[in-house]
Design a protein around this motif. Sequence first.
Motif, short mmCIF file in Angstrom:
data_model
loop_
_atom_site.label_atom_id
_atom_site.label_comp_id
_atom_site.label_asym_id
_atom_site.label_seq_id
_atom_site.Cartn_x
_atom_site.Cartn_y
_atom_site.Cartn_z
N ARG A 114 70.41 36.89 27.83
CA ARG A 114 69.04 36.69 27.38
C ARG A 114 68.50 35.31 27.76
O ARG A 114 67.32 35.15 28.06
CB ARG A 114 68.94 36.89 25.86
CG ARG A 114 69.30 38.30 25.41
CD ARG A 114 68.41 38.76 24.28
NE ARG A 114 67.01 38.80 24.66
CZ ARG A 114 66.47 39.81 25.36
NH1 ARG A 114 67.18 40.84 25.73
NH2 ARG A 114 65.20 39.77 25.69
N HIS A 117 67.51 35.55 31.33
CA HIS A 117 66.30 36.40 31.44
C HIS A 117 65.06 35.58 31.06
O HIS A 117 64.06 35.56 31.78
CB HIS A 117 66.48 37.61 30.53
CG HIS A 117 65.33 38.57 30.54
ND1 HIS A 117 65.08 39.43 31.58
CD2 HIS A 117 64.34 38.80 29.61
CE1 HIS A 117 64.00 40.17 31.31
NE2 HIS A 117 63.53 39.80 30.12
N ASN A 127 61.28 40.39 37.00
CA ASN A 127 62.48 41.23 36.84
C ASN A 127 62.22 42.53 37.62
O ASN A 127 61.39 43.34 37.22
CB ASN A 127 62.69 41.50 35.34
CG ASN A 127 63.94 42.30 35.00
OD1 ASN A 127 64.06 42.76 33.86
ND2 ASN A 127 64.86 42.46 35.92
N MET A 137 65.60 44.47 29.49
CA MET A 137 65.76 44.00 30.88
C MET A 137 65.91 45.19 31.80
O MET A 137 66.64 46.13 31.49
CB MET A 137 67.06 43.18 31.04
CG MET A 137 67.08 41.93 30.26
SD MET A 137 68.72 41.17 30.45
CE MET A 137 68.75 40.26 28.92
N ALA A 151 70.77 42.64 36.50
CA ALA A 151 69.32 42.49 36.41
C ALA A 151 68.95 41.61 37.62
O ALA A 151 69.59 40.59 37.87
CB ALA A 151 68.94 41.81 35.11
N TYR A 153 66.04 39.47 39.87
CA TYR A 153 64.79 38.72 39.70
C TYR A 153 64.36 38.17 41.04
O TYR A 153 65.21 37.75 41.85
CB TYR A 153 65.00 37.56 38.73
CG TYR A 153 65.49 38.00 37.37
CD1 TYR A 153 64.60 38.22 36.32
CD2 TYR A 153 66.84 38.24 37.16
CE1 TYR A 153 65.06 38.65 35.07
CE2 TYR A 153 67.31 38.68 35.93
CZ TYR A 153 66.42 38.88 34.89
OH TYR A 153 66.87 39.32 33.67
#
Length: 161
Positions: A114, A117, A127, A137, A151, A153
């Motif tokens: 987190r 993120h 994202n 996410m 994840a 980005y």
Amino acid sequence: MIVSPLRPEATGDVERLMALGEPYVRPRTSSEYWLYARLFSSTCPVAVSEGTMAGAAIAFRSQDDPTDVYVQDVVVHPDFRRRGVARLLLDSVRARAVGWGCRRLYLTSEPGNRAAHGTWLTLGFRNVPGDREVEGMQVSSNFKGPGKDRAVYELLLNGRS
Ligand SMILES: CC(C)(COP(=O)(O)OP(=O)(O)OC[C@H]1O[C@@H](n2cnc3c(N)ncnc32)[C@H](O)[C@@H]1OP(=O)(O)O)[C@@H](O)C(=O)NCCC(=O)NCCS
């Protein structure tokens, strides 16, 4: 806070710093840090505050697609978090990428990270839509090989500035 390219004499400090990024970042071997300092220093900035290694980022320009810069690891020492160090490090990588005329910075983090993120979104990364959602996410299954869900980005760049 002084941000400068990774030098071979600082690789031991970076290796110790990276160990503080567990469980999301695992330190690599000293030969790898030597390689980063010798071949990729301009995209591997370190942030030093009064002699303490406060943070480091490891990134590379793609040889397969030279318009891409991939950020492999970013770690900020726990005593220096939430003080803008990751922002400084990513600004440095971004400036180098823009100077080359690259079009994209991208990176991945593990589902559930987190702090990462929140950081990437605050720094303007998107994202990238994946094939499932984990705690808000977007996650791409097997992105880094079988079982290595990530994840993803990206930050699009607008050429020279
Ligand atoms: C992720 C990490 C690099 C962020 O570094 P940092 O220097 O603390 O980040 P910054 O201070 O530059 O934060 C910039 C913004 O990102 C967001 N942010 C940073 N940490 C956050 C957190 N824990 N939760 C939510 N948002 C966060 C905030 O919006 C922050 O701005 P603010 O402090 O003014 O609110 C750091 O937490 C870290 O080293 N984590 C362990 C290793 C890791 O997971 N690395 C990423 C995987 S490659």
